[in-house]
Design an enzyme around this catalytic site. Structure first.
Site, PDB file in Angstrom:
ATOM      1  N   GLU A  11      20.806  -0.890 -15.981  1.00 53.60           N
ATOM      2  CA  GLU A  11      20.931  -2.099 -15.168  1.00 53.60           C
ATOM      3  C   GLU A  11      21.742  -3.120 -15.971  1.00 53.60           C
ATOM      4  O   GLU A  11      21.218  -3.878 -16.779  1.00 53.60           O
ATOM      5  CB  GLU A  11      19.564  -2.684 -14.820  1.00 53.60           C
ATOM      6  CG  GLU A  11      19.686  -3.889 -13.882  1.00 53.60           C
ATOM      7  CD  GLU A  11      18.450  -4.774 -13.847  1.00 53.60           C
ATOM      8  OE1 GLU A  11      18.401  -5.661 -12.968  1.00 53.60           O
ATOM      9  OE2 GLU A  11      17.558  -4.610 -14.701  1.00 53.60           O
ATOM     10  N   ASP A  16      15.896  -0.522 -16.842  1.00 54.92           N
ATOM     11  CA  ASP A  16      15.772  -1.927 -16.469  1.00 54.92           C
ATOM     12  C   ASP A  16      16.259  -2.849 -17.590  1.00 54.92           C
ATOM     13  O   ASP A  16      16.054  -2.584 -18.768  1.00 54.92           O
ATOM     14  CB  ASP A  16      14.299  -2.203 -16.149  1.00 54.92           C
ATOM     15  CG  ASP A  16      14.080  -3.538 -15.474  1.00 54.92           C
ATOM     16  OD1 ASP A  16      14.720  -3.779 -14.435  1.00 54.92           O
ATOM     17  OD2 ASP A  16      13.262  -4.326 -15.979  1.00 54.92           O
ATOM     18  N   GLY A  36       0.753  -1.243   0.000  1.00 57.71           N
ATOM     19  CA  GLY A  36       0.000   0.000   0.000  1.00 57.71           C
ATOM     20  C   GLY A  36       0.782   1.291   0.000  1.00 57.71           C
ATOM     21  O   GLY A  36       0.226   2.360   0.254  1.00 57.71           O
ATOM     22  N   ARG A  55      11.734  -7.182   0.337  1.00 55.06           N
ATOM     23  CA  ARG A  55      10.825  -6.098  -0.073  1.00 55.06           C
ATOM     24  C   ARG A  55       9.784  -5.825   1.009  1.00 55.06           C
ATOM     25  O   ARG A  55       8.699  -5.320   0.732  1.00 55.06           O
ATOM     26  CB  ARG A  55      10.129  -6.472  -1.389  1.00 55.06           C
ATOM     27  CG  ARG A  55      11.054  -6.640  -2.579  1.00 55.06           C
ATOM     28  CD  ARG A  55      10.280  -7.003  -3.837  1.00 55.06           C
ATOM     29  NE  ARG A  55      11.170  -7.265  -4.953  1.00 55.06           N
ATOM     30  CZ  ARG A  55      10.761  -7.654  -6.171  1.00 55.06           C
ATOM     31  NH1 ARG A  55       9.464  -7.810  -6.407  1.00 55.06           N
ATOM     32  NH2 ARG A  55      11.634  -7.878  -7.136  1.00 55.06           N
ATOM     33  N   HIS A 114      10.517  -4.927 -21.837  1.00 55.83           N
ATOM     34  CA  HIS A 114       9.280  -5.706 -21.895  1.00 55.83           C
ATOM     35  C   HIS A 114       8.138  -4.843 -21.373  1.00 55.83           C
ATOM     36  O   HIS A 114       8.365  -3.761 -20.816  1.00 55.83           O
ATOM     37  CB  HIS A 114       9.409  -6.982 -21.062  1.00 55.83           C
ATOM     38  CG  HIS A 114       9.853  -6.718 -19.655  1.00 55.83           C
ATOM     39  ND1 HIS A 114      11.188  -6.640 -19.294  1.00 55.83           N
ATOM     40  CD2 HIS A 114       9.154  -6.470 -18.515  1.00 55.83           C
ATOM     41  CE1 HIS A 114      11.289  -6.367 -18.009  1.00 55.83           C
ATOM     42  NE2 HIS A 114      10.065  -6.251 -17.501  1.00 55.83           N
ATOM     43  N   ARG A 162      16.721   5.327 -14.383  1.00 52.61           N
ATOM     44  CA  ARG A 162      17.390   4.041 -14.214  1.00 52.61           C
ATOM     45  C   ARG A 162      16.698   3.083 -15.178  1.00 52.61           C
ATOM     46  O   ARG A 162      15.471   3.022 -15.232  1.00 52.61           O
ATOM     47  CB  ARG A 162      17.272   3.552 -12.764  1.00 52.61           C
ATOM     48  CG  ARG A 162      17.907   2.171 -12.521  1.00 52.61           C
ATOM     49  CD  ARG A 162      16.901   1.066 -12.713  1.00 52.61           C
ATOM     50  NE  ARG A 162      17.403  -0.246 -12.303  1.00 52.61           N
ATOM     51  CZ  ARG A 162      16.736  -1.376 -12.505  1.00 52.61           C
ATOM     52  NH1 ARG A 162      15.541  -1.378 -13.076  1.00 52.61           N
ATOM     53  NH2 ARG A 162      17.242  -2.518 -12.114  1.00 52.61           N
ATOM     54  N   HIS A 165      16.123  -4.179  -4.864  1.00 48.80           N
ATOM     55  CA  HIS A 165      14.865  -4.936  -4.879  1.00 48.80           C
ATOM     56  C   HIS A 165      15.033  -6.314  -5.514  1.00 48.80           C
ATOM     57  O   HIS A 165      14.119  -7.129  -5.465  1.00 48.80           O
ATOM     58  CB  HIS A 165      13.794  -4.154  -5.643  1.00 48.80           C
ATOM     59  CG  HIS A 165      13.989  -4.171  -7.133  1.00 48.80           C
ATOM     60  ND1 HIS A 165      14.973  -3.441  -7.756  1.00 48.80           N
ATOM     61  CD2 HIS A 165      13.335  -4.837  -8.111  1.00 48.80           C
ATOM     62  CE1 HIS A 165      14.908  -3.662  -9.055  1.00 48.80           C
ATOM     63  NE2 HIS A 165      13.923  -4.496  -9.300  1.00 48.80           N
ATOM     64  N   ASP A 166      16.209  -6.585  -6.124  1.00 50.39           N
ATOM     65  CA  ASP A 166      16.433  -7.844  -6.837  1.00 50.39           C
ATOM     66  C   ASP A 166      17.309  -8.837  -6.081  1.00 50.39           C
ATOM     67  O   ASP A 166      17.498  -9.964  -6.559  1.00 50.39           O
ATOM     68  CB  ASP A 166      17.094  -7.562  -8.191  1.00 50.39           C
ATOM     69  CG  ASP A 166      16.085  -7.193  -9.262  1.00 50.39           C
ATOM     70  OD1 ASP A 166      14.940  -7.666  -9.188  1.00 50.39           O
ATOM     71  OD2 ASP A 166      16.442  -6.429 -10.173  1.00 50.39           O
TER      72      ASP A 166
END
Length: 582
Positions: free
Chosen positions: A368, A339, A180, A483, A255, A337, A434-435
């Site tokens: 990236e 991706d 949220g 995360r 993508h 940034r 986050h990866d």
């Protein structure tokens, strides 16, 4: 002399312009082999014959396990440069040019005194063109980046209610949120971020998408409704800029979502769709597969909800160039940034870069690319990449303790020499994102080890970036863990104060132009000593070994700026000292 170890590559990270009148040259030799290395340089187009050369003694600036690296910076320098090297070891004295060793210079003097000069045989830098000087925007070189995963950060002042929700979005799609977080939540906590010492926000995707992570984008021109509105985002960028800060957003152009209107058109109209060449490896009829079915099109990482875009298509390039300009011109973001940058057509990036530069010459572009990114960092695509190799070396030394101190600094030395100096200074260094797993999780929740890694992150060349909540000791190995929600209610004053203090020292005493050198790197004692030097010299001592380490030899002539774990002149495990050298 070990001739097989000698190397120089013209117009590369071994020979590059730092400005229109400043030029750096490097040469590699076997470790401990040479007594001296001298550069001779001149104007390759000078009207005199022979060329009048100037000599500069090169300094041994870097060393790794096998090699020494000699370096010299010429300022001012000619616009057109030719050069060669003189190498000495004991009684051996040779010249090195044209990738070969010579006992004589290429000038031949005939019997009648006429000089036949082989100036084309020297190493060459044909012309220092302003357009080819690679340098990131000045503001970014001085930035300290706070990376926010929007869904996980905040929906109010020091608050995240962790409300999972679904919301109807335009195009008839559903937008989902897991925790949220909102755009307004980020804006209401800018004071917190700035007080820590961060100067730039990097937001993971905020565009309209399906899943909570927002990497499956449906609409590239609007904010996701679960996060807020376009007006909310404009208010955020204005608030960021009012504070003198900057903001970078995440561009996902490799993508899209399978509900992205062009892909939706392909699903509905098949081979008659005008967008059939926008995607890879389509098998008609194109349909959205059921779970477990193999999709009839190429995807990102075999994820059927994310069909891969044909970024070599000029129409696709122009569409996303428009996206790049739009967010800069309309919302005044300071950069992108980008991706999965290494899977995208390079002409796509050149088109995108040109469009962004026209909208804002001072915008930053960060790719990236997890590996060596030389191909993308030549000035026509990116200013920087996310430096996952930096993270890998820190992981192996600080977190997993797999490597010794000398091995760690050898690896970091190789990274310093991977690119021209000003490109290395712009690398986005990170410990987690986050990866990947939280760095504290890799440290098995040993906060002392995390502190030493964070200290190195902030003192090393490059632009430091931390993932939201690292300053609040967030941990986790799995995706749902790293995360996780920002723990606003937890009191971590100790770690927040530490982050503030380290960032303050970086701001006060270190400049992007500062050099980097190893003073000591033990193999068994796990003691690191290195310096950043320029207008000031800052010495950093980090000890990660179990047995206390004697730091007395490295303390002479220094004023202590920060200290942890010192017992007399001994440094305990995971102790560190930052010194301002006089």
């Amino acid at each position: 002399m070990n001739r097989s170890a000698v190397a120089h590559i013209p117009t590369s990270q071994y020979a590059f312009a730092r400005s229109e009148d400043t030029f750096t040259v490097r040469l590699r030799a076997a470790k401990g082999d040479l007594d001296s290395c001298t550069l001779f340089y001149g104007d390759r187009a000078c009207p005199e014959s022979p060329v009048r050369f100037t000599s500069e003694r090169m300094q041994k600036r870097y060393s790794d396990e096998l090699f020494d690296f000699y370096e010299v910076t010429i300022s001012p320098c000619p616009s057109r440069i030719c050069y060669y090297f003189e190498l000495e070891k004991e009684e051996e004295h040779i010249w090195y040019y044209a990738d070969a060793f010579h006992q004589d210079m290429p000038d031949l003097v005939m019997d009648d005194g006429f000089v036949v000069e082989g100036r084309s045989e020297y190493y060459q830098y044909p012309y220092i063109l302003r357009s080819e000087i690679v340098k990131a925007p000045e503001w970014f070189l001085n930035a300290v980046v706070y990376n926010i995963f929007p869904d996980s950060f905040a929906d109010g002042k020091r608050r995240l209610t962790c409300g999972q929700k679904e919301q109807q979005a335009p195009h008839g799609t559903i937008s989902r949120s897991r925790l949220g977080g909102t755009i307004k939540g980020i804006m209401e906590n800018l004071d917190y971020i700035q007080e820590l010492g961060f100067t730039c926000l990097y937001l993971n995707p905020v565009f309209q998408a399906g899943e909570y992570h927002k990497y499956d984008i449906v609409d590239y021109f609007h904010v996701d409704p679960c996060m807020g509105t376009d007006e909310d985002f404009l208010a955020l960028t204005e608030a960021v800029h009012e504070r003198g800060m900057h903001i970078i957003i995440d561009g996902v152009f490799n993508h899209s979502s399978w509900y992205f209107p062009p892909f939706d058109d392909v699903v509905k109209n098949g081979e008659k769709s005008p967008y059939t060449d926008w995607f890879y490896e389509l098998s008609f009829p194109v349909k959205r597969p059921e779970e477990g079915e193999t999709p009839g099109y190429a995807c990102f990482a075999y994820e059927p909800k994310m069909p891969k875009l044909n970024t070599a298509n000029p129409e696709v390039q122009e569409y996303f160039a428009k996206v790049g300009r739009y967010w800069i011109e309309t919302f005044h973001v300071d950069g992108w940034r980008l991706d999965v940058a290494n899977e995208v057509d390079k002409n796509f990036w050149r088109t995108f870069c040109s469009a962004v530069r026209q909208a804002d010459p001072d915008a930053v572009l960060i790719g990236e690319v997890w590996e060596n990114a030389q191909d993308w960092l030549k000035g026509d695509m990116f200013d920087s990449v996310m430096n996952y190799d930096f993270r890998k070396h820190c992981r192996d030394f600080f977190a997993l303790e797999k490597t010794a101190a000398d091995e760690f600094l050898w690896a970091m030395t190789d990274m310093q020499l991977r690119y021209p100096f000003q490109v290395t200074a712009a690398q986005l260094n990170l410990l987690d994102s986050h990866d990947v797993a939280r760095f504290l999780g890799l440290c098995k929740d040993d906060y002392d080890r995390w502190q030493t890694a964070f200290l190195y992150l902030c003192m090393a060349p490059g632009v430091p970036s931390i993932f939201y909540g690292d300053e609040k000791k967030l941990t986790g190995i799995r995706e749902s863990e790293y995360r996780q929600a920002m723990p606003w209610k937890q009191n971590h004053t100790d770690s927040e104060t530490f982050v503030k203090e380290v960032l303050r020292i970086r701001k006060d005493w270190i400049s992007p132009e500062d050099g980097w050198r190893t003073i000591h790197a033990g193999h068994k004692d796990r003691l690191l000593v290195f310096e950043r030097f320029g207008a000031h010299t800052i010495r950093i001592i980090i000890h990660t070994g179990e047995a206390p380490a004697d730091t007395d030899p490295f303390l002479q002539g220094g004023q202590i700026l920060l200290l942890k774990g010192a017992l007399s002149h001994m440094l305990t495990q995971n102790g560190f000292i930052i010194l301002l050298m006089r």
